[in-house]
Scaffold this active site. Structure first.
Site, PDB file in Angstrom:
ATOM      1  N   CYS A  75       0.851  -1.194   0.000  1.00 19.48           N
ATOM      2  CA  CYS A  75       0.000   0.000   0.000  1.00 19.48           C
ATOM      3  C   CYS A  75       0.886   1.243   0.000  1.00 19.48           C
ATOM      4  O   CYS A  75       1.870   1.315   0.735  1.00 19.48           O
ATOM      5  CB  CYS A  75      -0.887   0.011   1.242  1.00 19.48           C
ATOM      6  SG  CYS A  75      -1.811  -1.524   1.480  1.00 19.48           S
ATOM      7  N   SER A 101       2.757  -4.397   3.435  1.00 19.41           N
ATOM      8  CA  SER A 101       3.664  -3.259   3.611  1.00 19.41           C
ATOM      9  C   SER A 101       2.844  -2.024   3.305  1.00 19.41           C
ATOM     10  O   SER A 101       2.006  -2.034   2.408  1.00 19.41           O
ATOM     11  CB  SER A 101       4.842  -3.330   2.634  1.00 19.41           C
ATOM     12  OG  SER A 101       5.598  -4.492   2.854  1.00 19.41           O
ATOM     13  N   CYS A 102       3.065  -0.945   4.050  1.00 23.64           N
ATOM     14  CA  CYS A 102       2.365   0.311   3.804  1.00 23.64           C
ATOM     15  C   CYS A 102       3.369   1.433   3.985  1.00 23.64           C
ATOM     16  O   CYS A 102       3.946   1.575   5.066  1.00 23.64           O
ATOM     17  CB  CYS A 102       1.181   0.482   4.755  1.00 23.64           C
ATOM     18  SG  CYS A 102       0.155   1.917   4.371  1.00 23.64           S
ATOM     19  N   VAL A 103       3.590   2.189   2.925  1.00 24.20           N
ATOM     20  CA  VAL A 103       4.584   3.245   2.968  1.00 24.20           C
ATOM     21  C   VAL A 103       4.008   4.548   2.443  1.00 24.20           C
ATOM     22  O   VAL A 103       3.079   4.553   1.633  1.00 24.20           O
ATOM     23  CB  VAL A 103       5.851   2.872   2.156  1.00 24.20           C
ATOM     24  CG1 VAL A 103       6.526   1.646   2.738  1.00 24.20           C
ATOM     25  CG2 VAL A 103       5.504   2.643   0.696  1.00 24.20           C
TER      26      VAL A 103
END
Length: 122
Positions: A75, A101-103
């Site tokens: 994401c 994963s969220c960055v």
């Protein structure tokens, strides 16, 4: 490998495919919050995130799978201040809690607020 394409998700903005099936898994390109019929996106994170989920749903359906078979998401948020609001919407769709994963990134295509890609079993 098999190319997956649906008119119910936005067309690729460049030289790539919406998704591929390989070795029993679906790999999607990042989906943005644009309506595939109009090419327009909502103004808010909530509107865009809901459309992202509709676009991912269309790709999952075209590949013969669904959100319960997703094993990994990545994401991208334009502003990590939107993290809590994004999580509320995300949690309604990804009930199986896949790896994620969220960055936050500097800029998304078309100055959008959110993009999500996924890997799912087919």
């Amino acid at each position: 490998m098999k190319v997956i394409h649906t008119d119910r998700a936005p067309a690729a903005l460049g030289p790539y495919s919406q998704a591929y099936i390989s070795n029993g898994f679906l790999f999607t390109s990042g989906q943005i919050g644009a309506d595939p019929a109009t090419g327009k996106a909502g103004a808010t994170l909530a509107e865009q995130a809901e459309q992202v989920m509709k676009n991912l749903s269309a790709l999952l359906e075209a590949a013969g799978t669904d959100f319960t078979r997703v094993v990994k998401t990545t994401c991208f948020l334009a502003d990590m201040g939107d993290f809590a609001e994004f999580n509320e919407i995300y949690a309604r769709y990804f009930t199986g809690k896949p790896a994620r994963s969220c960055v936050a990134i500097k800029t998304l295509p078309k100055e959008l607020l959110v993009e999500v890609e996924l890997i799912a079993e087919v």
